[in-house]
Scaffold this motif. Structure first.
Motif, mmCIF file in Angstrom:
data_model
loop_
_atom_site.group_PDB
_atom_site.id
_atom_site.type_symbol
_atom_site.label_atom_id
_atom_site.label_comp_id
_atom_site.label_asym_id
_atom_site.label_seq_id
_atom_site.Cartn_x
_atom_site.Cartn_y
_atom_site.Cartn_z
ATOM 1 N N LYS A 6 0.848 -1.210 0.000
ATOM 2 C CA LYS A 6 0.000 0.000 0.000
ATOM 3 C C LYS A 6 0.875 1.250 0.000
ATOM 4 C CE LYS A 6 -4.153 -1.423 2.339
ATOM 5 N NZ LYS A 6 -4.776 -1.583 3.604
ATOM 6 N N LEU A 7 1.904 1.231 0.855
ATOM 7 C CA LEU A 7 2.788 2.400 0.915
ATOM 8 C C LEU A 7 3.502 2.593 -0.422
ATOM 9 C CD1 LEU A 7 4.279 2.053 4.506
ATOM 10 C CD2 LEU A 7 2.649 3.752 3.688
ATOM 11 N N GLU A 8 3.942 1.492 -1.019
ATOM 12 C CA GLU A 8 4.623 1.597 -2.324
ATOM 13 C C GLU A 8 3.663 2.194 -3.360
ATOM 14 O OE1 GLU A 8 7.681 1.186 -2.879
ATOM 15 O OE2 GLU A 8 8.420 -0.019 -1.212
ATOM 16 N N ALA A 9 2.403 1.753 -3.308
ATOM 17 C CA ALA A 9 1.422 2.261 -4.285
ATOM 18 C C ALA A 9 1.171 3.757 -4.057
ATOM 19 C CB ALA A 9 0.120 1.475 -4.175
ATOM 20 N N LEU A 10 1.147 4.178 -2.777
ATOM 21 C CA LEU A 10 0.958 5.613 -2.491
ATOM 22 C C LEU A 10 2.154 6.409 -3.004
ATOM 23 C CD1 LEU A 10 -0.583 5.427 1.112
ATOM 24 C CD2 LEU A 10 -1.721 6.258 -0.959
ATOM 25 N N LEU A 11 3.374 5.839 -2.832
ATOM 26 C CA LEU A 11 4.566 6.528 -3.333
ATOM 27 C C LEU A 11 4.493 6.697 -4.855
ATOM 28 C CD1 LEU A 11 7.421 4.894 -1.208
ATOM 29 C CD2 LEU A 11 6.695 7.293 -1.180
ATOM 30 N N GLY A 60 -3.534 14.034 -1.125
ATOM 31 C CA GLY A 60 -4.156 12.907 -0.433
ATOM 32 C C GLY A 60 -3.123 11.826 -0.129
ATOM 33 N N ALA A 61 -2.314 11.470 -1.144
ATOM 34 C CA ALA A 61 -1.342 10.383 -0.958
ATOM 35 C C ALA A 61 -0.243 10.802 0.019
ATOM 36 C CB ALA A 61 -0.749 9.994 -2.311
ATOM 37 N N SER A 62 0.215 12.062 -0.063
ATOM 38 C CA SER A 62 1.289 12.515 0.837
ATOM 39 C C SER A 62 0.808 12.471 2.290
ATOM 40 C CB SER A 62 1.723 13.953 0.540
ATOM 41 O OG SER A 62 1.941 14.116 -0.809
ATOM 42 N N ALA A 63 -0.404 12.998 2.523
ATOM 43 C CA ALA A 63 -0.909 13.028 3.902
ATOM 44 C C ALA A 63 -1.169 11.611 4.410
ATOM 45 C CB ALA A 63 -2.187 13.858 3.968
ATOM 46 N N GLN A 64 -1.625 10.732 3.515
ATOM 47 C CA GLN A 64 -1.929 9.359 3.946
ATOM 48 C C GLN A 64 -0.640 8.630 4.351
ATOM 49 O OE1 GLN A 64 -5.066 7.719 1.505
ATOM 50 N NE2 GLN A 64 -4.476 5.628 2.030
ATOM 51 N N ILE A 65 0.426 8.850 3.590
ATOM 52 C CA ILE A 65 1.719 8.220 3.952
ATOM 53 C C ILE A 65 2.223 8.817 5.260
ATOM 54 C CG2 ILE A 65 4.176 8.204 3.388
ATOM 55 C CD1 ILE A 65 3.685 7.292 0.809
ATOM 56 N N SER A 66 2.144 10.140 5.349
ATOM 57 C CA SER A 66 2.666 10.803 6.536
ATOM 58 C C SER A 66 1.912 10.339 7.789
ATOM 59 C CB SER A 66 2.555 12.310 6.314
ATOM 60 O OG SER A 66 2.728 12.970 7.483
ATOM 61 N N THR A 67 0.569 10.240 7.681
ATOM 62 C CA THR A 67 -0.210 9.802 8.842
ATOM 63 C C THR A 67 0.074 8.344 9.176
ATOM 64 O OG1 THR A 67 -1.902 11.345 8.153
ATOM 65 C CG2 THR A 67 -2.567 9.747 9.790
ATOM 66 N N THR A 68 0.402 7.540 8.164
ATOM 67 C CA THR A 68 0.713 6.128 8.416
ATOM 68 C C THR A 68 2.058 5.990 9.125
ATOM 69 O OG1 THR A 68 -0.412 5.627 6.343
ATOM 70 C CG2 THR A 68 0.853 3.846 7.311
ATOM 71 N N LEU A 351 -22.669 7.983 -12.481
ATOM 72 C CA LEU A 351 -22.794 9.426 -12.662
ATOM 73 C C LEU A 351 -21.520 10.108 -13.163
ATOM 74 C CD1 LEU A 351 -24.771 9.947 -9.381
ATOM 75 C CD2 LEU A 351 -25.656 10.406 -11.658
ATOM 76 N N GLY A 352 -20.461 9.351 -13.302
ATOM 77 C CA GLY A 352 -19.227 9.938 -13.820
ATOM 78 C C GLY A 352 -18.461 10.754 -12.797
ATOM 79 N N VAL A 353 -18.749 10.558 -11.502
ATOM 80 C CA VAL A 353 -17.975 11.260 -10.464
ATOM 81 C C VAL A 353 -16.690 10.464 -10.255
ATOM 82 C CG1 VAL A 353 -18.000 12.056 -8.073
ATOM 83 C CG2 VAL A 353 -20.124 11.929 -9.362
ATOM 84 N N THR A 354 -15.557 11.126 -10.363
ATOM 85 C CA THR A 354 -14.299 10.380 -10.258
ATOM 86 C C THR A 354 -14.130 9.819 -8.847
ATOM 87 O OG1 THR A 354 -13.216 12.434 -9.722
ATOM 88 C CG2 THR A 354 -12.990 11.668 -11.989
ATOM 89 N N SER A 355 -13.584 8.599 -8.773
ATOM 90 C CA SER A 355 -13.300 8.070 -7.436
ATOM 91 C C SER A 355 -11.793 7.861 -7.327
ATOM 92 C CB SER A 355 -14.080 6.784 -7.177
ATOM 93 O OG SER A 355 -13.493 5.720 -7.862
ATOM 94 N N ALA A 356 -11.294 7.949 -6.106
ATOM 95 C CA ALA A 356 -9.846 7.960 -5.892
ATOM 96 C C ALA A 356 -9.247 6.586 -6.186
ATOM 97 C CB ALA A 356 -9.577 8.349 -4.444
ATOM 98 N N PRO A 357 -8.056 6.561 -6.823
ATOM 99 C CA PRO A 357 -7.420 5.266 -7.078
ATOM 100 C C PRO A 357 -6.962 4.625 -5.771
ATOM 101 C CG PRO A 357 -5.964 7.086 -7.701
ATOM 102 C CD PRO A 357 -7.271 7.700 -7.316
ATOM 103 N N GLU A 358 -7.098 3.308 -5.669
ATOM 104 C CA GLU A 358 -6.621 2.606 -4.463
ATOM 105 C C GLU A 358 -5.099 2.693 -4.408
ATOM 106 O OE1 GLU A 358 -8.499 -0.755 -2.761
ATOM 107 O OE2 GLU A 358 -9.732 -1.004 -4.551
ATOM 108 N N PRO A 359 -4.485 2.738 -3.260
ATOM 109 C CA PRO A 359 -5.079 2.618 -1.938
ATOM 110 C C PRO A 359 -5.385 3.971 -1.287
ATOM 111 C CG PRO A 359 -2.709 2.440 -1.752
ATOM 112 C CD PRO A 359 -2.995 2.697 -3.197
ATOM 113 N N LEU A 360 -5.547 5.022 -2.119
ATOM 114 C CA LEU A 360 -5.969 6.303 -1.527
ATOM 115 C C LEU A 360 -7.331 6.109 -0.870
ATOM 116 C CD1 LEU A 360 -5.452 9.326 -3.957
ATOM 117 C CD2 LEU A 360 -4.752 9.126 -1.594
ATOM 118 N N LEU A 361 -7.600 6.862 0.175
ATOM 119 C CA LEU A 361 -8.943 6.832 0.754
ATOM 120 C C LEU A 361 -9.937 7.168 -0.359
ATOM 121 C CD1 LEU A 361 -8.219 8.779 4.064
ATOM 122 C CD2 LEU A 361 -8.729 6.347 3.844
#
Ligand SMILES: C[S@@+](CC[C@H](N)C(=O)[O-])C[C@H]1O[C@@H](n2cnc3c(N)ncnc32)[C@H](O)[C@@H]1O
Length: 420
Positions: A6-11, A60-68, A351-361
């Protein structure tokens, strides 16, 4: 996904989104540096959807890694030891950026220390220049809104108002009412010319903060001939519309005191639209009156989020009475994204609303921070809120509106409705 994967994917997401943003800047020349003293051409681009999308993933990815990876106590104290608002208030009120324009040799990146105790402006501090509408949005947040935030807990504990959705007892008004003022935030501003004028000027900042003007390039305004800007204020949206779409006749509806300021601004900044009769200003109280009837587009930007459900339903039901069979309603607000991946995936495919790529929240986490912070701002100022797609859908359906399309502009969305 395993924890390390997950961390590698966020990087990887950090890397690709930063490279996407760099490539966008490079279309205009060089990438910006934090200490440059002039804006970058991309800063003023109307359509910032691609940049906003890249930054949303990056943040999103930077904060998620930092919080992890950071110790939890470190993250928790970072959330509350935030005095930026107090410091920025001093700089904005004392016009430090304007002063530095005349003395070009004067942290957290706002102001450069060019020599020991000698500071100069940079790309960030230029935002605080007196003429910049963002300065007015900052003052709104660090002054009245901050007063509401300071009594937020007390309003939740006061049995007389804890469960109330009345705009008159929103935390900001609770704080101000102690000085003998009554009514809603708008009633208070009606009696405070300086505060009201600054508020309306601050709405122009939404064009850059939320990238709202992207609607001008994404929605086909060239196909329509009339646009009613309901609660249009001084025309933060309509004025750029009048410059880019000369085919459109615009009617701005708002309270009379807002329209006085609007007329002055249009006379200075877009006299050709007045001379060519392309814009009209018409007083309207959207709780008591129906907007001008049978026009093509009814545009409501940052209006519905100002009001709790009861008041929003009233605005929409008056609006519904104005619609002709081919009229469209565009509601331009943040749409709060779901934290459930299943729900986010359903919204993405239907509806075409973009959703975040995993493993982003699924809601992009900190990448969508401004939407959630603004949700709080609406609570503090008006006892109101930003809404999820389901909330918007329920309100609109009850008012006789049919959702036609979601225009996802990376930061906020435009929900397009017809008469059901
Ligand atoms: C958040 S501002 C948005 C202004 C504008 N739509 C924009 O995006 O720049 C809310 C607007 O609603 C207007 N407003 C508040 N109460 C109103 C009412 N009862 N009838 C009509 N307009 C109202 C305010 O004067 C203000 O211009």
């Amino acid at each position: 996904m395993a924890n390390k994967a997950k961390l590698e994917a966020l990087l990887t997401l950090i890397n690709t989104s930063a490279r996407d943003a760099i490539a966008l800047y490079e279309k205009y020349g060089d990438v910006p540096t934090i200490d440059q003293m002039e804006p970058h051409p991309l800063d003023d681009e109307v359509d910032q959807v691609a940049l906003k999308s890249a930054i949303r993933t990056f943040e999103g990815a930077s904060a998620q890694i930092s919080t992890t990876l950071a110790p939890p106590a470190h993250t928790a104290i970072n959330l509350v030891q935030v005095y930026d608002h107090a410091c920025v208030r001093v700089a904005a009120r004392e016009n430090i950026s304007d002063i530095l324009l005349n003395y070009p040799k004067a942290t957290r990146g706002c102001y450069n220390e060019v020599d020991m105790d000698v500071f100069a402006n940079n790309r960030l501090s230029l935002i605080l220049l007196n003429a910049n509408p963002v300065r007015h949005m900052i003052l709104l947040h660090v002054e009245p809104v901050a007063r509401g935030a300071a009594v937020f807990y007390e309003t939740l504990k006061d049995p007389k108002i804890a469960y109330s959705y009345e705009p008159t007892v929103a935390p900001v008004m609770y704080a101000i009412n102690k000085e003998g003022t009554e009514g809603t935030f708008f009633d208070w501003m009606a009696r405070n010319d300086g505060q009201r004028e600054s508020y309306h000027t601050s709405m122009r900042a939404l064009n850059v903060i939320m990238g709202s003007l992207a609607v001008l390039t994404h929605f086909p305004f060239e196909k329509y001939s009339t646009v009613v800007d309901v609660g249009g204020g001084i025309g933060a949206f309509s004025l750029p519309l009048a410059k880019t779409h000369k085919n459109v006749k615009i009617i701005i509806h708002d309270l009379p005191e807002a329209l006085v300021q609007a007329r002055g601004i249009w006379a200075r900044e877009c006299p050709e639209a007045l001379a060519e009769n392309r814009v009209q200003f018409e007083d309207l109280n959207f709780f008591e009156q129906v907007p001008v009837k049978g026009k093509d587009i009814y545009y409501l930007r940052n209006i519905i989020h100002d009001w709790p459900d009861h008041e929003s339903a009233l605005i929409l039901s008056n609006l519904r009475k104005a619609l002709g069979p081919n009229s469209r309603v565009l509601i331009h607000d943040y749409v709060l994204r779901q934290l459930s991946r299943k729900q986010a995936a359903a919204e993405a495919s239907n509806l075409g609303v973009t959703s975040a790529p995993e493993p982003l929240l699924p809601n992009y986490g900190v990448g969508s921070m401004r939407a959630y912070e603004q949700d709080m701002t609406m609570w503090l100022v008006h006892n109101a809120k930003e809404r999820t797609l389901q909330d918007c859908f329920a309100l609109a359906t009850a008012a006789g509106l049919k959702l036609e399309k979601v225009w996802d502009l990376a930061e906020a969305c435009v929900l397009e409705y017809s008469a059901a």
